[in-house]
Scaffold this motif. Structure first.
Motif, PDB file in Angstrom:
ATOM      1  N   MET A   1       0.851  -1.170   0.000  1.00 48.85           N
ATOM      2  CA  MET A   1       0.000   0.000   0.000  1.00 48.85           C
ATOM      3  C   MET A   1       0.898   1.234   0.000  1.00 48.85           C
ATOM      4  O   MET A   1       1.907   1.272   0.681  1.00 48.85           O
ATOM      5  N   LYS A   2       0.473   2.221  -0.761  1.00 44.65           N
ATOM      6  CA  LYS A   2       1.192   3.488  -0.795  1.00 44.65           C
ATOM      7  C   LYS A   2       0.413   4.496   0.031  1.00 44.65           C
ATOM      8  O   LYS A   2      -0.814   4.492   0.036  1.00 44.65           O
ATOM      9  N   TYR A  12      -2.383  13.018  -7.429  1.00 45.38           N
ATOM     10  CA  TYR A  12      -2.434  11.683  -8.026  1.00 45.38           C
ATOM     11  C   TYR A  12      -3.773  11.479  -8.736  1.00 45.38           C
ATOM     12  O   TYR A  12      -3.824  10.981  -9.862  1.00 45.38           O
ATOM     13  N   HIS A  16      -4.297  10.577 -12.570  1.00 46.86           N
ATOM     14  CA  HIS A  16      -4.802   9.219 -12.826  1.00 46.86           C
ATOM     15  C   HIS A  16      -6.316   9.206 -12.653  1.00 46.86           C
ATOM     16  O   HIS A  16      -6.841   8.657 -11.673  1.00 46.86           O
ATOM     17  N   THR A  19      -8.566   6.205 -11.377  1.00 45.12           N
ATOM     18  CA  THR A  19      -8.493   5.712 -10.007  1.00 45.12           C
ATOM     19  C   THR A  19      -9.883   5.670  -9.379  1.00 45.12           C
ATOM     20  O   THR A  19     -10.657   6.605  -9.519  1.00 45.12           O
ATOM     21  N   GLU A  69      -6.709  -4.487 -11.619  1.00 44.52           N
ATOM     22  CA  GLU A  69      -5.610  -3.672 -12.154  1.00 44.52           C
ATOM     23  C   GLU A  69      -5.829  -2.171 -11.952  1.00 44.52           C
ATOM     24  O   GLU A  69      -4.885  -1.387 -12.035  1.00 44.52           O
ATOM     25  N   ARG A  70      -7.048  -1.772 -11.730  1.00 40.50           N
ATOM     26  CA  ARG A  70      -7.363  -0.347 -11.600  1.00 40.50           C
ATOM     27  C   ARG A  70      -6.899   0.162 -10.233  1.00 40.50           C
ATOM     28  O   ARG A  70      -7.133  -0.489  -9.209  1.00 40.50           O
ATOM     29  N   PRO A  71      -6.238   1.313 -10.177  1.00 41.16           N
ATOM     30  CA  PRO A  71      -5.806   1.847  -8.875  1.00 41.16           C
ATOM     31  C   PRO A  71      -7.011   2.171  -7.992  1.00 41.16           C
ATOM     32  O   PRO A  71      -8.051   2.631  -8.476  1.00 41.16           O
ATOM     33  N   GLU A  90      -5.438  -5.673  -1.025  1.00 42.19           N
ATOM     34  CA  GLU A  90      -4.189  -6.270  -1.527  1.00 42.19           C
ATOM     35  C   GLU A  90      -4.234  -7.792  -1.439  1.00 42.19           C
ATOM     36  O   GLU A  90      -3.797  -8.476  -2.369  1.00 42.19           O
ATOM     37  N   ARG A  95      -3.756  -4.522  -7.354  1.00 39.18           N
ATOM     38  CA  ARG A  95      -2.339  -4.250  -7.618  1.00 39.18           C
ATOM     39  C   ARG A  95      -1.838  -2.926  -7.050  1.00 39.18           C
ATOM     40  O   ARG A  95      -0.706  -2.833  -6.615  1.00 39.18           O
ATOM     41  N   GLU A  96      -2.685  -1.899  -7.101  1.00 33.81           N
ATOM     42  CA  GLU A  96      -2.252  -0.579  -6.626  1.00 33.81           C
ATOM     43  C   GLU A  96      -3.302  -0.014  -5.682  1.00 33.81           C
ATOM     44  O   GLU A  96      -4.372   0.415  -6.087  1.00 33.81           O
ATOM     45  N   LEU A  98      -3.840   2.750  -2.565  1.00 34.97           N
ATOM     46  CA  LEU A  98      -3.276   3.954  -1.978  1.00 34.97           C
ATOM     47  C   LEU A  98      -4.148   4.396  -0.806  1.00 34.97           C
ATOM     48  O   LEU A  98      -5.369   4.224  -0.841  1.00 34.97           O
TER      49      LEU A  98
END
Length: 130
Positions: A1-2, A12, A16, A19, A69-71, A90, A95-96, A98
């Motif tokens: 995780m970011k 961001y 993006h 997202t 795959e989508r943030p 996760e 995958r992404e 935040l």
């Protein structure tokens, strides 16, 4: 995780636009405390049970995202609920993921008040209220 500070998170999202921005707070918080415009409301837990339902949460986020795959960016009141919610995403294969540090209202100050030190609203980012 970011982990992103609110202004970094806003930048961001602008860079993006695909997202999925998710408010994990309870419905009452989302509606009456306020929320960023365009955010998707998927609570991590809800009143009166106050018990997380990770599988339900993950399925609702996946339905909104359409793909792992989508943030996905998560926001809560102070940054605490996004941690377990992000871990669940996760573990489910996103995958992404935040998390917005300090959440919508921010950390408590010495007088136990929010919105005075940090957070989405404190940083002057767009928000609306019912």
């Amino acid at each position: 995780m970011k982990y992103l500070a609110p202004k970094q998170a806003w930048a961001y999202l602008q860079a993006h636009p695909d997202t999925v921005f998710v408010d994990v707070r309870m419905e009452l918080e989302h509606l009456y405390v306020g929320h960023p415009p365009g955010i998707v409301h998927i609570p991590w837990y809800e009143y009166p049970e106050m018990v997380p339902q990770p599988e339900r949460f993950v399925q609702q986020v996946l339905r909104e995202a359409g793909t792992h795959e989508r943030p996905v960016m998560l926001l809560c009141r102070s940054g605490n609920r996004t941690e377990p919610a992000g871990v669940a995403l996760e573990a489910a294969g996103f995958r992404e993921v935040l998390s917005v540090l300090h959440g919508f209202e921010g950390e408590l100050d010495a007088d136990f008040h929010r919105n005075t030190l940090n957070g989405w609203r404190h940083d002057g980012l767009p928000w609306q209220q019912m």
